[in-house]
Scaffold this active site. Sequence first.
Site, PDB file in Angstrom:
ATOM      1  N   HIS A 236      -6.885   0.633  17.671  1.00 36.07           N
ATOM      2  CA  HIS A 236      -7.666   0.953  16.196  1.00 36.07           C
ATOM      3  C   HIS A 236      -6.955   2.253  15.705  1.00 36.07           C
ATOM      4  O   HIS A 236      -7.652   2.678  14.752  1.00 36.07           O
ATOM      5  CB  HIS A 236      -8.969   1.088  16.416  1.00 36.07           C
ATOM      6  N   ARG A 293     -14.171   7.774   2.614  1.00 35.51           N
ATOM      7  CA  ARG A 293     -13.288   8.793   2.310  1.00 35.51           C
ATOM      8  C   ARG A 293     -11.837   8.547   2.112  1.00 35.51           C
ATOM      9  O   ARG A 293     -11.512   7.350   1.876  1.00 35.51           O
ATOM     10  CB  ARG A 293     -13.151   9.453   4.121  1.00 35.51           C
TER      11      ARG A 293
END
Length: 494
Positions: A236, A293
């Site tokens: 990931h 973000r």
Amino acid sequence: MGLRKVLVANRGEIAVRVIRTCRELGIATVAVYSEADEGAPHVRLADEAYPIGPAAPAESYLRSDRLIAVAERTACDSVHPGYGFLSENADFAEAVAAAGLTFVGPPASVQRALGEKTSARRLAKAAGVPIAEGTLEPVSDEAAGREIARRIGFPLLLKPAGGGGGKGMRIVRSADELASAWRGATGEATTAFGAPALLIERYLAGARHVEMQLIADEHGSVVWLGERDCSIQRRHQKLVEETPGPSVDDALRSRLGDAAVKLARAAGYVNAGTCEFLVAPDGGFVFLEVNTRLQVEHPVTELVTGLDLVALQFRVAAGESLPFTQESVRRNGAAIECRITAEDAFAGFVPAGGRLGLVRLPAGAGIRVDGGIESGMTVPTEYDPLLAKVVAWGPTRAEALGRMRRALRETVIAGVMTTLPFHQHVLSDPEFVAGRYDTSYVDARWAARRADLDGTALTAAAMAAVVASRTRPPRSAAPDGRAWVRIAREEALR
Ligand code: MV4
């Protein structure tokens, strides 16, 4: 009108990235640094810099109280959180606002609604955005989970409901794997996100990880800026990202864009954000999560749109309107980013901190480098191992890849093992060059390549020797008078 002075609540390349745009906009910058970052590039580039504690993130970059105290003492009017650290922490966004400061990111309410993954899925469903079959409420009870799992069927995924990014996720292939996966996922969910609650989803294999960049203002304008294919990842952690996605045509792009905008509107989204999707080989897609973000890979979108996402973040945070509409966004050419991290790609990407020797970063037509490193600096092991992002733009994908190959050959980072050899492999892999890859790429193609390399005795140590030898300009003749032999060997290793 407009923000005048910002606390950059981050470090490394993203702090440098934010400071650069601030200088262009005439916004004064205040950097913060831990004991491990004294003299780091972001500290020198900012107008002012203040120490905030020891190297451990929990005692420095995660100390909301210290960050806000510095912002108040230095008369900042705003805080930019960068990515990581406190960037998706709703309590931090709230504390910043409570101190009378402008948070340069989505408001706390948005972060809460999207940060909890079942809440994000409920919003998506209500907005008509497709989601993977699974739960719409967090599940804490294992017996209840077992019943739901039986209904969904296998393989399925257990995901922490409290946070995303793949952390704590467990694939469950059959009923007898459930108990141990449940223990693992709830345990990691508790450590990482402070709550054991899980979300259960049907697992979709063989898909691509495609995300859509959004920017939204306070006046109801929400605009998508195009996708990034981020399927090349390992545990990931993304390694390579590109836009356009090789599997995304204009029709799919606008369907993904529309879905992302619908979801953002449902959440009352403001500022920059990214909507993650899984895209199946047949073009079907499901929503995964929203990243509230600025993302590491935002530069590829900047290169094809010509926009400065950080400048837009400041603009909308100040309450101004977006300076364009959906119809006026232009996307030109192709861009790709390689993340050069201090990790040994030959040894399972283990972190490789240490003192940097010679650093020579690439430049030239179509190349952008976002970095926070320089020769002689020590790479702290306490933080993200990202050293620099090499980003290439070209009128076509083939030209962008050609420029990236050229840029990677120019790059020298001595003293620590880096992912540079991995990127050189990817950029010359016919499957990647043809755009044929999905999220299984690193495990499938790189594992095979490594086995191959081991067979020809090209070990990590041999690569390190080559890297070290490249820290000095090639001599016209080696002591044995056969410099060409060594040079030819080096060429063969590239
Ligand atoms: C999935 C999935 C397949 N099915 N959810 C990974 C990070 C987080 N954003 C969500 N992720 C995934 N969610 C369902 N229902 C596949 C991923 C995924 C992934 C999974 C295993 C190995 C590599 C992966 C890379 C990207 C996404």
